[in-house]
Structures are given as C-alpha cells and as structure tokens.
Scaffold this active site. Structure first.
Site, short mmCIF file in Angstrom:
data_model
loop_
_atom_site.label_atom_id
_atom_site.label_comp_id
_atom_site.label_asym_id
_atom_site.label_seq_id
_atom_site.Cartn_x
_atom_site.Cartn_y
_atom_site.Cartn_z
N TYR A 1 1.31 -7.13 15.35
CA TYR A 1 2.40 -6.71 16.21
C TYR A 1 2.06 -6.73 17.70
O TYR A 1 2.89 -6.34 18.53
CB TYR A 1 2.86 -5.30 15.82
CG TYR A 1 3.35 -5.22 14.40
CD1 TYR A 1 4.45 -5.95 13.96
CD2 TYR A 1 2.71 -4.40 13.47
CE1 TYR A 1 4.90 -5.87 12.66
CE2 TYR A 1 3.16 -4.30 12.16
CZ TYR A 1 4.25 -5.03 11.76
OH TYR A 1 4.69 -4.95 10.46
N HIS B 1 0.83 -1.21 0.00
CA HIS B 1 0.00 0.00 0.00
C HIS B 1 0.86 1.26 0.00
O HIS B 1 2.06 1.24 0.33
CB HIS B 1 -0.94 0.01 1.20
CG HIS B 1 -0.23 0.08 2.53
ND1 HIS B 1 0.35 1.24 3.00
CD2 HIS B 1 -0.02 -0.85 3.49
CE1 HIS B 1 0.89 1.02 4.18
NE2 HIS B 1 0.68 -0.24 4.50
N GLY C 1 -0.13 -2.74 12.29
CA GLY C 1 -0.77 -4.00 11.98
C GLY C 1 -2.27 -3.84 11.89
O GLY C 1 -2.84 -3.59 10.84
N ARG D 1 -6.12 1.14 3.97
CA ARG D 1 -4.98 1.63 3.21
C ARG D 1 -4.65 0.74 2.02
O ARG D 1 -4.18 1.21 1.00
CB ARG D 1 -3.75 1.80 4.11
CG ARG D 1 -3.32 0.55 4.88
CD ARG D 1 -2.30 0.93 5.96
NE ARG D 1 -1.82 -0.20 6.75
CZ ARG D 1 -2.41 -0.68 7.83
NH1 ARG D 1 -3.55 -0.15 8.24
NH2 ARG D 1 -1.88 -1.68 8.51
N GLU E 1 -1.53 -7.32 7.58
CA GLU E 1 -0.16 -7.14 8.04
C GLU E 1 0.12 -8.01 9.26
O GLU E 1 -0.80 -8.49 9.94
CB GLU E 1 0.08 -5.66 8.36
CG GLU E 1 1.47 -5.31 8.86
CD GLU E 1 2.61 -5.66 7.90
OE1 GLU E 1 2.81 -6.87 7.65
OE2 GLU E 1 3.30 -4.74 7.42
N TRP E 2 1.38 -8.26 9.51
CA TRP E 2 1.84 -8.95 10.71
C TRP E 2 1.13 -8.35 11.93
O TRP E 2 1.02 -7.13 12.05
CB TRP E 2 3.34 -8.71 10.84
CG TRP E 2 4.13 -9.70 11.64
CD1 TRP E 2 3.84 -10.15 12.89
CD2 TRP E 2 5.36 -10.33 11.25
NE1 TRP E 2 4.81 -11.01 13.32
CE2 TRP E 2 5.76 -11.14 12.33
CE3 TRP E 2 6.16 -10.28 10.11
CZ2 TRP E 2 6.93 -11.90 12.29
CZ3 TRP E 2 7.31 -11.03 10.07
CH2 TRP E 2 7.69 -11.84 11.14
#
Length: 218
Positions: A107, A29, A42, A83, A104-105
């Site tokens: 966190y 992104h 994340g 995003r 995303e990972w």
C-alpha cells in the site's frame, strides 16, 4: 482436477461418482487490530488478536471438513507476515514454504490508513482503481497472483494446495483463477480466517466455495 489411480489424491464424491480430485484452498489470516479498524495492512507485521487466534483454530477444523481426508496437503504456502504464519500454525498446517509472492498488496504511502482517511485527499479512492503512491499497481499484484497459481497448478496432480495470505491479495487470487482482471476482486468479499476453494469442472476454472467462515461465525 482428476488423476485416476493416484494414491496421493483424496477420494471425494462429485455428483453420482467418486473421483480423485484436488483443489486449491485460499485462507485469509485471522483478525488483527488493523483489520478491525479497516487500516490498510501490507508490510506492517501486525499480530493476530486473541479473537483472531480463535478464528484460526476454528478455520483448521473447517478446512479438515472441507477437504474430507486425512491425507496432508501436497503443498502449503504462506505469506511471510507473522499473522499468516500464526494462522497456519493454529489451523494445524505445516508450511512448506514462506514466499513474498503471497504477501499482501503493497500500500506504499497509504500503509496504515483507512479508505476514509485516504479519501480526504483523494475523493472516491479505491485500491482497485486508483494509484497508490510508493505501492503496487493492480497489474503488479495480479502478476504475483499468477505466479502463485502457476505453482499451485503444478502441484495439483499430487494433492491439495493451501495458500495462507491476506484480504486484498486473496481476492485477487480468486479472480485470477477465473481468468478475470485483478480489479474484479472488488466484487467479492473475504473475511478474516475465511476459506475459499478453487477447482475445475471439465477443464473450466470454478469457485467451489467462497469465504467459508470459521466455525460458529457468520
């Protein structure tokens, strides 16, 4: 990937011959305020900056040039974070499915913190090598990446696949395509709105392009 005679696949030059081929395009992104400051992002739904929106539009033009065809991708998957969806929209892509597998990972307790802040209490900490309290392990992220890539491979016999996601997770996608450990993602870099192209050569997985920037950026 070759599928002679399929009218769904773009026709591209490969060396001295023209073959029917399809590739996987991994797009990070565009820029956000947290990507600028280096905060781990994340689950938090941080929007694109104005510059990030410009990057996404330019990435769409780069993607079209890389694909070299007006045939739409066979499959477009996106992370559920806005995003990623906004990047896809501005790049001119129609998302077929939004999936948490591309998120995303996670966190955990380190969400929103920079690496420097985390290292104040955990010296030499890295997402690739250290524990993340309340978050995902590298193996768990690798397993998600494998699930995404399995879906991509199943669709490649009918056309290109585009995956719109995030920085760390996209790096895991690239190295898992090659069969490497998720932690090998530390060896590559992916910038906002950068595009990587994954393919095969005579049955061997390869990276065709890595981190191709939006137009006008280096």
């Amino acid at each position: 990937m070759q599928c002679d005679g399929s009218q769904d696949l773009p026709r591209r030059q490969r060396g001295a011959t023209i073959r029917w081929v399809a590739d996987v395009y991994v797009i990070r992104h565009g820029e956000t305020e947290w990507s600028v400051t280096g905060q781990h992002t994340g689950r938090t739904d941080v929007p694109l900056t104005a510059h990030g929106e410009q990057q996404a539009r330019k990435a769409g033009a780069v993607l079209a040039e890389l694909r070299g065809t007006t045939v739409p991708p066979r499959l477009v998957l996106a992370s559920p974070r806005s995003r990623a969806g906004r990047t896809a929209q501005l790049a001119g892509l129609i998302v077929d499915e939004v999936t948490e597998d591309l998120a995303e990972w996670d966190y955990g307790d380190y969400e929103g913190l920079t690496t420097e802040q985390i290292r104040e209490s955990v010296p030499d900490w890295s997402v690739w090598t250290h524990e993340i309290p309340g978050g995902e392990t590298a193996k768990e992220v690798g397993d998600r990446a494998d699930a995404v890539l399995d879906r991509a491979r199943q669709a490649l016999d009918r056309g290109d696949v585009v995956l719109i996601g995030h920085g760390h997770f996209s790096r895991v996608l690239v190295v898992r395509w090659l069969g490497l450990d998720p932690a090998a993602g530390v060896r590559i870099g992916l910038d906002p709105a950068g595009i990587s192209v994954l393919g095969e050569d005579r049955g061997q997985a390869q990276i065709r392009r890595l981190n191709v920037p939006p137009l006008g950026e280096i």
